[in-house]
Enzyme design. Structure first.
Site, PDB file in Angstrom:
ATOM      1  N   CYS A   2       0.838  -1.192   0.000  1.00 61.53           N
ATOM      2  CA  CYS A   2       0.000   0.000   0.000  1.00 61.53           C
ATOM      3  C   CYS A   2       0.878   1.248   0.000  1.00 61.53           C
ATOM      4  O   CYS A   2       2.070   1.192   0.256  1.00 61.53           O
ATOM      5  CB  CYS A   2      -0.902   0.008   1.230  1.00 61.53           C
ATOM      6  SG  CYS A   2      -1.918  -1.477   1.377  1.00 61.53           S
ATOM      7  N   ARG A  27       1.322   1.942  -6.038  1.00 63.07           N
ATOM      8  CA  ARG A  27       1.542   0.981  -4.960  1.00 63.07           C
ATOM      9  C   ARG A  27       0.249   0.286  -4.523  1.00 63.07           C
ATOM     10  O   ARG A  27       0.287  -0.674  -3.751  1.00 63.07           O
ATOM     11  CB  ARG A  27       2.159   1.684  -3.746  1.00 63.07           C
ATOM     12  CG  ARG A  27       3.530   2.269  -4.008  1.00 63.07           C
ATOM     13  CD  ARG A  27       4.077   2.898  -2.733  1.00 63.07           C
ATOM     14  NE  ARG A  27       4.314   1.874  -1.723  1.00 63.07           N
ATOM     15  CZ  ARG A  27       5.466   1.248  -1.535  1.00 63.07           C
ATOM     16  NH1 ARG A  27       6.501   1.522  -2.306  1.00 63.07           N
ATOM     17  NH2 ARG A  27       5.597   0.337  -0.587  1.00 63.07           N
ATOM     18  N   TRP A  75      -3.819  -1.702  -1.448  1.00 65.35           N
ATOM     19  CA  TRP A  75      -3.801  -2.926  -2.242  1.00 65.35           C
ATOM     20  C   TRP A  75      -4.276  -4.017  -1.305  1.00 65.35           C
ATOM     21  O   TRP A  75      -3.598  -4.354  -0.343  1.00 65.35           O
ATOM     22  CB  TRP A  75      -2.395  -3.211  -2.766  1.00 65.35           C
ATOM     23  CG  TRP A  75      -2.323  -4.324  -3.757  1.00 65.35           C
ATOM     24  CD1 TRP A  75      -2.478  -4.229  -5.111  1.00 65.35           C
ATOM     25  CD2 TRP A  75      -2.043  -5.707  -3.479  1.00 65.35           C
ATOM     26  NE1 TRP A  75      -2.318  -5.470  -5.696  1.00 65.35           N
ATOM     27  CE2 TRP A  75      -2.059  -6.395  -4.716  1.00 65.35           C
ATOM     28  CE3 TRP A  75      -1.795  -6.435  -2.324  1.00 65.35           C
ATOM     29  CZ2 TRP A  75      -1.815  -7.762  -4.811  1.00 65.35           C
ATOM     30  CZ3 TRP A  75      -1.568  -7.796  -2.417  1.00 65.35           C
ATOM     31  CH2 TRP A  75      -1.575  -8.439  -3.661  1.00 65.35           C
ATOM     32  N   ASN A  99       0.852  -0.155   6.094  1.00 70.98           N
ATOM     33  CA  ASN A  99       1.336  -0.944   4.959  1.00 70.98           C
ATOM     34  C   ASN A  99       2.029  -2.163   5.537  1.00 70.98           C
ATOM     35  O   ASN A  99       2.903  -2.046   6.388  1.00 70.98           O
ATOM     36  CB  ASN A  99       2.314  -0.134   4.105  1.00 70.98           C
ATOM     37  CG  ASN A  99       2.939  -0.969   3.003  1.00 70.98           C
ATOM     38  OD1 ASN A  99       2.348  -1.933   2.534  1.00 70.98           O
ATOM     39  ND2 ASN A  99       4.141  -0.605   2.585  1.00 70.98           N
ATOM     40  N   GLY A 100       1.631  -3.360   5.076  1.00 71.89           N
ATOM     41  CA  GLY A 100       2.226  -4.591   5.581  1.00 71.89           C
ATOM     42  C   GLY A 100       1.150  -5.618   5.898  1.00 71.89           C
ATOM     43  O   GLY A 100      -0.004  -5.482   5.484  1.00 71.89           O
ATOM     44  N   GLU A 482      10.893 -13.162 -19.513  1.00 71.11           N
ATOM     45  CA  GLU A 482      10.471 -11.800 -19.183  1.00 71.11           C
ATOM     46  C   GLU A 482       9.451 -11.283 -20.201  1.00 71.11           C
ATOM     47  O   GLU A 482       8.510 -10.576 -19.830  1.00 71.11           O
ATOM     48  CB  GLU A 482      11.695 -10.879 -19.117  1.00 71.11           C
ATOM     49  CG  GLU A 482      11.388  -9.403 -19.015  1.00 71.11           C
ATOM     50  CD  GLU A 482      10.607  -9.013 -17.763  1.00 71.11           C
ATOM     51  OE1 GLU A 482      10.136  -7.866 -17.704  1.00 71.11           O
ATOM     52  OE2 GLU A 482      10.456  -9.850 -16.844  1.00 71.11           O
ATOM     53  N   LYS A 486       5.706  -9.828 -19.217  1.00 68.14           N
ATOM     54  CA  LYS A 486       5.230  -8.493 -19.587  1.00 68.14           C
ATOM     55  C   LYS A 486       3.862  -8.559 -20.240  1.00 68.14           C
ATOM     56  O   LYS A 486       2.972  -7.770 -19.927  1.00 68.14           O
ATOM     57  CB  LYS A 486       6.221  -7.815 -20.544  1.00 68.14           C
ATOM     58  CG  LYS A 486       7.395  -7.204 -19.877  1.00 68.14           C
ATOM     59  CD  LYS A 486       6.997  -5.999 -19.046  1.00 68.14           C
ATOM     60  CE  LYS A 486       7.911  -5.826 -17.864  1.00 68.14           C
ATOM     61  NZ  LYS A 486       7.810  -6.835 -16.834  1.00 68.14           N
ATOM     62  N   GLU A 489       1.037  -9.603 -17.645  1.00 68.27           N
ATOM     63  CA  GLU A 489       0.730  -8.729 -16.520  1.00 68.27           C
ATOM     64  C   GLU A 489       0.041  -7.433 -16.927  1.00 68.27           C
ATOM     65  O   GLU A 489      -0.709  -6.865 -16.118  1.00 68.27           O
ATOM     66  CB  GLU A 489       1.982  -8.439 -15.681  1.00 68.27           C
ATOM     67  CG  GLU A 489       3.052  -7.609 -16.328  1.00 68.27           C
ATOM     68  CD  GLU A 489       4.274  -7.429 -15.432  1.00 68.27           C
ATOM     69  OE1 GLU A 489       4.164  -7.649 -14.207  1.00 68.27           O
ATOM     70  OE2 GLU A 489       5.338  -7.085 -15.941  1.00 68.27           O
ATOM     71  N   HIS A 505       7.773 -32.195 -26.031  1.00 69.35           N
ATOM     72  CA  HIS A 505       7.518 -32.956 -24.817  1.00 69.35           C
ATOM     73  C   HIS A 505       6.226 -32.514 -24.126  1.00 69.35           C
ATOM     74  O   HIS A 505       6.115 -32.615 -22.906  1.00 69.35           O
ATOM     75  CB  HIS A 505       8.716 -32.843 -23.867  1.00 69.35           C
ATOM     76  CG  HIS A 505       9.974 -33.401 -24.456  1.00 69.35           C
ATOM     77  ND1 HIS A 505      10.242 -34.749 -24.509  1.00 69.35           N
ATOM     78  CD2 HIS A 505      11.029 -32.786 -25.059  1.00 69.35           C
ATOM     79  CE1 HIS A 505      11.414 -34.938 -25.101  1.00 69.35           C
ATOM     80  NE2 HIS A 505      11.906 -33.775 -25.445  1.00 69.35           N
ATOM     81  N   LYS A 604       3.404  -2.078  -7.418  1.00 67.91           N
ATOM     82  CA  LYS A 604       4.796  -1.931  -7.832  1.00 67.91           C
ATOM     83  C   LYS A 604       5.778  -2.578  -6.861  1.00 67.91           C
ATOM     84  O   LYS A 604       6.644  -3.342  -7.249  1.00 67.91           O
ATOM     85  CB  LYS A 604       5.119  -0.437  -7.962  1.00 67.91           C
ATOM     86  CG  LYS A 604       6.525  -0.142  -8.469  1.00 67.91           C
ATOM     87  CD  LYS A 604       6.687  -0.575  -9.903  1.00 67.91           C
ATOM     88  CE  LYS A 604       8.028  -0.195 -10.476  1.00 67.91           C
ATOM     89  NZ  LYS A 604       8.214  -0.731 -11.836  1.00 67.91           N
TER      90      LYS A 604
END
Length: 609
Positions: A2, A27, A75, A99-100, A482, A486, A489, A505, A604
């Site tokens: 957050c 955030r 968040w 936050n946490g 990567e 991208k 997300e 396979h 983020k």
């Protein structure tokens, strides 16, 4: 994960807090709220589900004048997205933002008998009630008694109803930075929220109580240890200006940050070169660190971990020692093999990623030397590492990492070259050539950026797809990991990366008419092998988007779209290739009408486990 902002001073607190929340929205953006300390009245709380813009509209209708307050953008972790779960939370005389994650909030609620009286579903409200329960006129005693019972991570900003114009702050793991100017005292989760007011700031040490207080026209910050002694903060200076944290005409931060990559690379590499060779003397990193180790353990999450995968593919054959890449969130639970001969390289853009921080601490407890690659000066991971290499990318606001990934790659390449030199695996002439090629990637990236309009073609197809697959061999496979991240997300297209030789396979069963396959084939040594795998998917109807070097010769019909990178040496194709993959993901998201900078469910800086 957050965002936190707090202020006391001569300015309009409501305006300062809203501006700070807008800066911190990357955030967390499930909900936002603020609490204002108004003389002679109860603390006023305003909060609203959704982006900060929703809160701003409500605040514009509230003619409240205050010079002290706290704000939060959430968040969600504990409890759904709702007004009652939005911060701030009030309990009696205490109003708090957090936050946490408080791991034992349920046990605390039962222990102190307020389970049935909780209004929200959050762990945060339990912390507010705990502090209020212990408060008998001494905020420090109440706060320390509460945090002694709390298990987990937290950054708290607290208002007490009977102590006007004052904000109390304390943290464990979760970040808080602060600044004091003639306009007032400021605290935030991230320095980007402070840059409009000061380029000097400090990181609040863990378990230290910070008191921000306004008295008339003067405001100040005082830090206290548990025994009440004052602590002098260690000031840091931001090395970028406020314009770096703005869009500057770009529609999204992500596109701006993609275009900033050539400069970010130069800013990261050039200060660490002497006589055209890597030089870490300014960082105080001794050559012996690289000679004495017998293995390297790279630890990271998400994009940083995929940078580590490229680092492994580069370093292992170059140095002829084992290199492992470890997912930070799994590392602590695997009984890792670490000792004093292991060099642990920790990668984190924010330097606050909680899983990575915990893994760093475990590595140190096992006797391993630690070297962190971090973008934020003074971040917790940087301060707790034995050594640190800062990546000078400047602020990265978009949730999806772009320039941070590139500078992490560049730093790993620089590190690999330095280790090869001091271990006798490379002479100075070859080292200088390596560095010339690495610096040449800035021009290669600039060349790719000129093809931006061409890259939109791939996005038009992908925006209509439900699935996409990335394939490559060797370093190309590491690059593809990567690329797939991208796309998924920010565009919400299901995307997976596979080693091309593994298609037979199982994975090739997923290929049918029109399935997008992004095939990376930039490695000369295994080019023909990769082409054979591309033929396999093409024969089953795949729509192939292929990335090669400029000099690659392709048979007719091997792909539907062809992009090239202007790099001759195999191991340096990753940086310009990354830019192509970033642009593909960006324009796919744009084509779908999504918010590129703030993809759903993501934040983020991951500061909760």
């Amino acid at each position: 994960m957050c965002g936190i902002i707090g202020y006391t001073g001569i300015l309009n607190a409501k305006e300062v807090l809203i501006e700070g929340l807008e800066t911190l929205e990357y955030r967390g953006y499930d909900s936002a709220g603020l609490a204002l300390d108004i003389a002679g009245e109860d603390t006023q709380i305003i909060k609203h589900v959704g982006p900060v813009a929703n809160l701003k509209k409500v605040c514009e209708m509230e003619p409240l004048l205050s010079h002290c307050g706290i704000g939060h953008t959430r968040w969600a972790t504990h409890g759904g997205v709702s007004n009652k779960n939005a911060h701030p939370h009030r309990a009696g005389r205490v109003t708090l933002i957090h936050n946490g994650i408080i791991e034992n909030y349920h046990a605390l609620s039962e222990k102190y008998g307020f389970t049935d009286s909780l209004i929200s579903e959050t762990d945060t409200e339990a912390a507010a009630r705990l502090i209020d329960r212990f408060y008998q006129g001494d905020p420090a005693k109440a706060i320390y008694r509460a945090v002694d019972e709390i298990q987990g991570s937290y950054a708290f900003c607290i208002l007490f109803q009977d102590i006007p114009d004052t904000v109390y702050c304390i943290r464990n793991v979760s970040p808080l930075v602060a600044a004091s100017t003639g306009q007032g005292a400021f605290v935030a989760s991230d320095v980007t929220a402070l840059i409009n007011y000061s380029r000097q700031y400090f990181v609040l040490p863990e378990d230290v109580l910070m008191v921000m207080k306004r008295e008339g026209e003067h405001s100040g910050i005082t830090l206290y240890a548990r025994n009440g002694e004052e602590i002098e903060p260690q000031l840091l200076t931001v090395n970028w200006n406020v314009e770096a944290a703005r869009k500057n005409g770009y529609p999204y931060f992500m596109l701006k940050e993609i275009h900033e990559q050539p400069d970010a690379l130069k800013n990261t590499l050039l200060p660490r070169l002497a006589d055209a060779l890597p030089d870490f003397s300014n960082e105080g990193i001794p050559d012996d660190l690289f000679v004495s180790c017998s293995r390297i353990a790279i630890i990271a999450c998400g994009t940083a971990m995929y940078a580590g995968m490229v680092g492994k593919a580069l370093m292992e054959p170059l140095l002829k020692i084992p290199v492992s890449v470890n997912i930070a969130s799994e590392f602590r639970y695997e009984n890792p093999l670490l000792d004093e001969k292991t060099l642990t390289v920790v990668i984190s853009q924010s330097g606050e990623t909680i899983d990575t921080l915990a893994a760093l601490r475990l590595a140190k407890s096992c006797g391993s030397k630690t070297l962190s690659i971090v973008n934020v000066k003074g971040a917790t991971i940087a301060r707790e590492s034995d050594y640190v290499l800062y990546t000078h990318a400047g602020p990265e606001i978009a949730v999806a990492s772009t320039k941070a990934y590139s500078v992490q790659l560049a730093t790993l390449y620089l590190l690999g070259c330095k280790m090869a030199l001091v271990r006798g695996r490379m002479d100075n002439a070859h080292g200088a050539e390596f560095i010339r090629n690495l610096l040449g990637c800035t021009d290669a990236i600039a060349s790719v950026l000129e093809k931006e309009e061409e890259i939109k073609k791939a996005a038009e197809l992908l925006s209509r797809a439900s699935d996409a697959y990335y394939i490559g061999r060797g370093l190309d496979y590491a690059f593809s990991l990567e690329g797939a991240l991208k796309l998924k997300e920010i565009s919400y297209v299901h995307a997976e990366a596979y080693a091309a030789g593994e298609l037979k396979h199982g994975t090739i069963a997923l290929i049918s008419d029109g399935t997008p396959v992004i095939a990376i084939a930039t490695q000369d040594r295994i080019f023909e092998k990769t082409v054979s795998n591309i033929r396999e998917v093409k024969a089953r109807g795949a729509y192939v988007i292929m990335i090669t070097k400029e000099n690659a010769r392709l048979a007719e019909g091997i792909c539907d779209i062809h992009y090239t990178v202007p790099v001759k040496e195999d191991c340096f194709t990753g940086l310009p290739t990354a830019v192509i993959l970033q642009l593909i993901a960006y324009y796919t998201s744009v084509a779908k009408g999504l918010d590129v900078d703030k993809p759903r469910n993501l934040a983020k800086s991951v500061t909760v486990e």
